[in-house]
Scaffold this active site. Structure first.
Site, PDB file in Angstrom:
ATOM      1  N   GLU A  44      -3.322  -0.328   1.771  1.00 30.83           N
ATOM      2  CA  GLU A  44      -4.802   0.013   1.371  1.00 30.83           C
ATOM      3  C   GLU A  44      -5.419   1.313   1.895  1.00 30.83           C
ATOM      4  O   GLU A  44      -6.431   1.392   2.488  1.00 30.83           O
ATOM      5  CB  GLU A  44      -5.837  -1.162   1.613  1.00 30.83           C
ATOM      6  CG  GLU A  44      -5.210  -2.630   0.886  1.00 30.83           C
ATOM      7  CD  GLU A  44      -6.219  -3.679   1.123  1.00 30.83           C
ATOM      8  OE1 GLU A  44      -6.472  -4.472   0.135  1.00 30.83           O
ATOM      9  OE2 GLU A  44      -6.918  -3.802   2.031  1.00 30.83           O
ATOM     10  N   GLU A  69      -0.834  -7.880  -3.188  1.00 26.79           N
ATOM     11  CA  GLU A  69      -1.918  -9.003  -2.731  1.00 26.79           C
ATOM     12  C   GLU A  69      -2.799  -9.357  -3.744  1.00 26.79           C
ATOM     13  O   GLU A  69      -3.574  -8.574  -4.707  1.00 26.79           O
ATOM     14  CB  GLU A  69      -2.791  -8.155  -1.461  1.00 26.79           C
ATOM     15  CG  GLU A  69      -2.202  -7.795  -0.301  1.00 26.79           C
ATOM     16  CD  GLU A  69      -3.333  -7.386   0.778  1.00 26.79           C
ATOM     17  OE1 GLU A  69      -4.396  -7.758   0.840  1.00 26.79           O
ATOM     18  OE2 GLU A  69      -2.661  -6.520   1.622  1.00 26.79           O
TER      19      GLU A  69
END
Length: 484
Positions: free
Chosen positions: A192, A384
């Site tokens: 991320e 995710e």
């Protein structure tokens, strides 16, 4: 008349599995030569709906180092995967996992980030993890840096604000690429990466007495160094292990306009551009033009070396991965906000919310899959997606129909995106076993198919217990997504 068949189901080689991070599962924070990481000096949150991972300064780091317990720093204990990895991987295999995403703790390999030699005990631990995965024919998907920079690099050179950290990262990645050559087909550089615009947890940069402009400049400068390091790692991997693939990883924050008012549509477009900027660089190999205006209008001046643009251009990633938890709404005018997984935006009245106020939007996943496929034309990987909830253990069982419902709805939209023509490699839900929450460091926020007997204070037997969703996901994998 032109007619062509379109996909009707998940591809035969689709990678079903789960995703974790070293700092949330491993524990063993101070044994076998491991160094302290930035994740392990972030105190647990006092309010479960407010993230605490960036409330770090020089004084709080000193306090954390002096505190040699896990009481205020639950990520130090995780769920003791370090000693339970065989049991946990056996349970993943029982579900039928095709892939398991985990991260290597850089400080387990180089305790200070830039040591002369790697820590053999750290490398040996990941040898054993890979041995166990190979026993069950589970593909490893390894994240090189998942919010766990060696703390020594923050203390020595303020983390990624220094170009020296690129050199240290190159040394670390070369060691693991050479060690695990032929054993790992899929890698990710930074988890991320776009969340580095929020600060410390991603960049390892302590920001002291900075103005708003200085703070934003520091964050983008550190992130530029990460983007260069990512490209160099991709180059290394292709040279050391040509059959392996490198991916980038984005926290996807799909943004909707609050209305069809053009100003709101433009506001949503700006938010999406800021979100996708990082993947633009990693997948396309260059800074997008719209960031030139953003930097200029916000007084941000980045220091780049002459070869940086060439390095980025010559070493794009092979596939694009991302996390997806929720969507947000934005407007040209300020409105009521919701928060979740680094996303902040307006409340959508058409969506339900989780126990933590994260808005649930399965259709948004199909939207973002289509948009990212159209934008990059590279294979996509959802690494995710999951639901944090207040699971209750009753008579040795956890009846989590709400999690099954959440995942079912998202998987249905994944299948629709595949029918739309999206090339989707796999799906690793977060996280297949209960773990320490990234944002709040609590245990009560449970995601897993497997319940771990541990409370927020670290009390419990650490016994692993299969939830109802365990058996449901096993069926999903066995039927390759046909039975939901």
């Amino acid at each position: 008349m032109y007619k062509k068949q379109f996909p009707q189901q998940f591809p035969d080689n689709f990678l079903w599995g789960g995703a974790t991070a070293a700092n949330q599962i491993e524990g063993a924070w101070n044994i076998d030569g491991k160094g302290l990481t930035t994740a392990e000096v972030v105190r647990k949150a006092e309010d479960r709906k407010k993230m605490s991972m960036n409330l770090v300064d020089e004084e709080s780091i000193k306090e954390a180092i002096q505190d040699q317990t896990t009481t205020n720093y639950p990520k130090r204990r995780g769920i003791d995967f370090y000693h339970h990895y065989q049991e946990d991987i056996r349970l993943f295999a029982e579900m039928g996992f095709k892939v398991f995403r985990f991260s290597i703790a850089w400080a387990r390999i180089f305790p200070n980030g830039d040591d002369a030699d790697p820590n053999e005990k750290g490398l040996a631990f990941y040898d054993r993890v890979l041995d166990e995965l190979e026993k069950y024919q589970i593909e490893p998907l390894i994240t090189l840096s998942h919010y766990e920079l060696p703390l020594a690099l923050t203390q020595k050179q303020n983390g990624w604000l220094s170009r020296k950290t690129i050199t240290a990262f190159e040394k670390y990645t070369r060691v693991v690429f050479e060690r695990y050559r032929g054993r790992v087909r899929y890698w990710l550089t930074f988890n991320e990466i776009n969340t580095g615009t929020w600060g410390f947890h991603e960049t390892g940069v302590v920001e002291t007495n900075l103005s708003a402009v200085e703070k934003e400049t520091v964050r983008y400068q550190a992130l530029h160094h990460q983007l260069v390091a990512s490209a160099l790692a991709t180059k290394q991997l292709h040279e050391i292990d040509p059959k392996a693939k490198m991916g980038c990883m984005l926290a996807r924050m799909q943004t909707y306009p609050a209305s069809c008012r053009p100003e709101d549509v433009r506001a949503a477009q700006l938010e999406d551009q800021k979100n996708l900027f990082f993947t633009d660089v990693q997948a396309r190999g260059e800074y997008p033009e719209f960031m030139n205006r953003y930097f200029a209008e916000h007084g941000i001046e980045l220091q780049m070396e002459q070869q940086d643009e060439t390095v980025l251009a010559e070493n794009p990633v092979d596939f694009v991965s991302f996390s997806y938890y929720m969507t947000t709404v934005t407007s040209a005018q300020q409105g009521e906000e919701v928060n979740g997984n680094m996303a902040t935006g307006g409340r959508n009245p058409y969506l339900e919310e989780s126990d933590w106020g994260w808005q649930i939007d399965p259709v948004g996943l199909r939207i973002t899959l289509n948009e990212m496929w159209d934008r990059y034309r590279k294979p996509l990987f959802i690494v995710e997606n999951g639901l944090g909830a207040l699971d209750q253990l009753e008579a040795g069982k956890v009846h989590d129909d709400y999690r099954i419902d959440y995942l079912r709805k998202h998987i249905i939209q994944m299948k629709e995106a595949i029918k739309d023509g999206v090339e989707l490699m796999g799906y690793t839900m977060w996280g297949p076993i209960d773990l320490i929450s990234f944002s709040t460091s609590e245990m009560s926020k449970r995601y897993g198919f497997i319940y771990v007997d541990q409370d927020d204070d670290g009390k419990g037997t650490l016994k692993r217990i299969k939830k109802d969703s365990f058996y449901w996901f096993k069926q999903v994998i066995a039927t390759n997504g046909a039975q939901l």
